[in-house]
Scaffold this active site. Structure first.
Site, mmCIF file in Angstrom:
data_model
loop_
_atom_site.group_PDB
_atom_site.id
_atom_site.type_symbol
_atom_site.label_atom_id
_atom_site.label_comp_id
_atom_site.label_asym_id
_atom_site.label_seq_id
_atom_site.Cartn_x
_atom_site.Cartn_y
_atom_site.Cartn_z
ATOM 1 N N GLU A 20 -6.607 -10.268 -1.006
ATOM 2 C CA GLU A 20 -7.321 -10.070 0.133
ATOM 3 C C GLU A 20 -8.693 -9.944 -0.039
ATOM 4 O O GLU A 20 -9.420 -8.995 0.283
ATOM 5 C CB GLU A 20 -6.531 -8.851 0.930
ATOM 6 N N GLU A 45 0.785 -1.348 -0.085
ATOM 7 C CA GLU A 45 0.085 -0.015 0.049
ATOM 8 C C GLU A 45 0.709 1.156 -0.076
ATOM 9 O O GLU A 45 0.670 2.177 0.868
ATOM 10 C CB GLU A 45 -0.981 0.006 1.286
HETATM 11 O O1 9MR Z 1 -7.229 -7.309 8.888
HETATM 12 C C1 9MR Z 1 -6.043 -6.675 9.645
HETATM 13 C C2 9MR Z 1 -6.267 -6.046 10.968
HETATM 14 O O2 9MR Z 1 -6.819 -7.048 11.729
HETATM 15 C C3 9MR Z 1 -5.244 -5.488 11.725
HETATM 16 O O3 9MR Z 1 -5.765 -4.857 12.750
HETATM 17 C C4 9MR Z 1 -5.022 -4.195 10.657
HETATM 18 C C5 9MR Z 1 -3.832 -3.570 11.146
HETATM 19 O O4 9MR Z 1 -2.577 -4.269 11.176
HETATM 20 O O5 9MR Z 1 -4.842 -4.872 9.288
HETATM 21 C C6 9MR Z 1 -5.727 -5.523 8.619
HETATM 22 O O6 9MR Z 1 -5.287 -6.182 7.501
HETATM 23 C C7 9MR Z 1 -5.115 -5.153 6.548
HETATM 24 C C8 9MR Z 1 -3.797 -5.857 5.713
HETATM 25 O O7 9MR Z 1 -2.873 -6.171 6.429
HETATM 26 C C9 9MR Z 1 -3.573 -4.918 4.464
HETATM 27 N N1 9MR Z 1 -4.672 -4.735 3.824
HETATM 28 C C10 9MR Z 1 -5.717 -4.189 4.379
HETATM 29 C C11 9MR Z 1 -6.290 -5.098 5.554
HETATM 30 C C12 9MR Z 1 -7.440 -4.686 6.085
HETATM 31 O O8 9MR Z 1 -7.207 -3.270 6.599
#
Ligand code: 9MR
Length: 364
Positions: free
Chosen positions: A281, A171
């Protein structure tokens, strides 16, 4: 001999015995379940891996969750257990406990793991010691280099052939298509191309066998961000930087990222650059409580379209969803009043999206 002949009068011949046995057992062992092959098997026939984001804690604590994951998936992405804050909570201390549990589970069930993620700006996934605002760019560079090196070497030693790919940078572009200047990592090098080149060359030097991906959301439809990511990938490829794949996160929700009609064409453009592709994802949130048939069907349609897009290009390696049951959602990240983004409800019962995915995978 005589007894054998008598028995034959009462017991049918070979094919018959199986039909009778099947009918008798019918109620206890429904036909639908008996013949349902798991996602991983169906996906293999189509030439792709099928998986989900996974949480070590849920594997440990929830038998239904871990049973489904063990049976259905050929690839796992640790949802949070490989992130910076999880692996490197203090400057001089790494903690691979949870990460190693994911790897052990994958080894036991003959699954692959996609590492996620080495370089992400999101403060939620960074420990306080990194976020210290007094750090100079040189210090940040040194600590990121040390993090990448230690993490990749750990998994090369302990999970060789299991952790096969990584979302190296995650990202890095904003919605306007700019290399994020508000990212802590942009302080190391504000020029996106130079930053990417440094990170991918470094990672490749440390772990030359790994497939190194860039991963982002909101790039499934044409737009400024999709174009910016495409240009960056093309430039990196042309310069010979070791970047091997791109992950299309494919998050969506009612009212956002709902039009995937151009997605196959976009995938083709990236495919032509010689990149591997992963739907990394996938999920689609809808208004909660998720009782509207219309919303559930819309969700099913989007899941199916994303999977079809993956199957439309040869370079698509894997279809990975961000969780598989509404029991363990990424709380707090949805718009108010939205959720239920996976294909099993919180009791692990299939939603229309589950059937829709199976239909795509079983279609000749
Ligand atoms: O699903 C993830 C959530 O449990 C965490 O709190 C968050 C921060 O670490 O990240 C979420 O996963 C993200 C992923 O790592 C990158 N793309 C977006 C996902 C959803 O926010």
């Amino acid at each position: 001999m005589r007894r054998f002949c008598l028995d034959r009068r009462y017991f049918p011949t070979a094919p018959g015995i199986w039909i009778l046995a099947f009918l008798a057992a019918g109620s206890a062992f429904p036909l639908s379940q008996a013949k349902e092959l798991p996602f991983r098997t169906l996906a293999k026939k189509k030439g792709i891996l099928f998986g989900s984001a996974i949480r070590a804690r849920a594997i440990e604590e929830d038998p239904e969750y871990s049973k489904f994951a063990a049976k259905q998936f050929s690839i796992l992405t640790p949802e949070n257990d490989f992130k910076f804050d999880a692996l490197h909570p203090e400057e001089s201390r790494f903690d691979f406990t949870r990460a190693d549990q994911v790897v052990a589970f994958a080894k036991k069930h003959r699954q692959l793991v996609r590492g996620h993620t080495l370089v992400w700006h999101n403060p939620e996934a960074l420990p306080d010691w990194v976020k210290n605002p007094d750090r100079t760019p040189a210090e940040l560079k040194k600590l990121l280099q040390n993090h990448i090196k230690s993490v990749l070497l750990h998994f090369s030693k302990t999970a060789n052939g299991v952790v096969v790919s990584w979302d190296v940078i995650n990202e890095a572009f904003d919605e306007e298509g700019n290399f994020r200047q508000d990212s802590i990592w942009a302080r190391i090098e504000p020029d996106g191309f130079k930053f990417f080149s440094w990170v991918y060359r470094l990672s490749h030097r440390i772990a030359p066998k790994l497939k190194l991906y860039y991963n982002d959301y909101g790039i499934e439809a044409p737009g400024k961000k999709t174009e910016a990511v495409f240009r960056m990938m093309r430039r990196l490829k042309q310069a010979g930087v070791p970047i091997h794949g791109i992950g299309f996160q494919t998050h969506g929700s009612s009212g956002w990222n709902t039009d995937l009609s151009e997605f196959p064409g976009i995938l083709k453009r990236f495919d032509k650059l010689g990149l591997r592709i992963t739907i990394s994802e996938m999920d689609y949130s809808i208004p909660t409580p998720a009782t509207s048939t219309k919303d559930l069907e819309q969700q099913a349609r989007i899941y199916a379209e994303a999977l079809k897009a993956c199957l439309s290009v040869n370079s698509c390696q894997a279809f990975i969803t961000w969780g598989f049951t509404d029991r363990t959602l990424w709380e707090g990240n949805f718009k108010e009043g939205f959720g239920a983004s996976t294909y099993l409800d919180s009791e692990m019962k299939p939603k229309p999206a589950f059937r829709a995915l199976r239909r795509v995978l079983t279609k000749k």
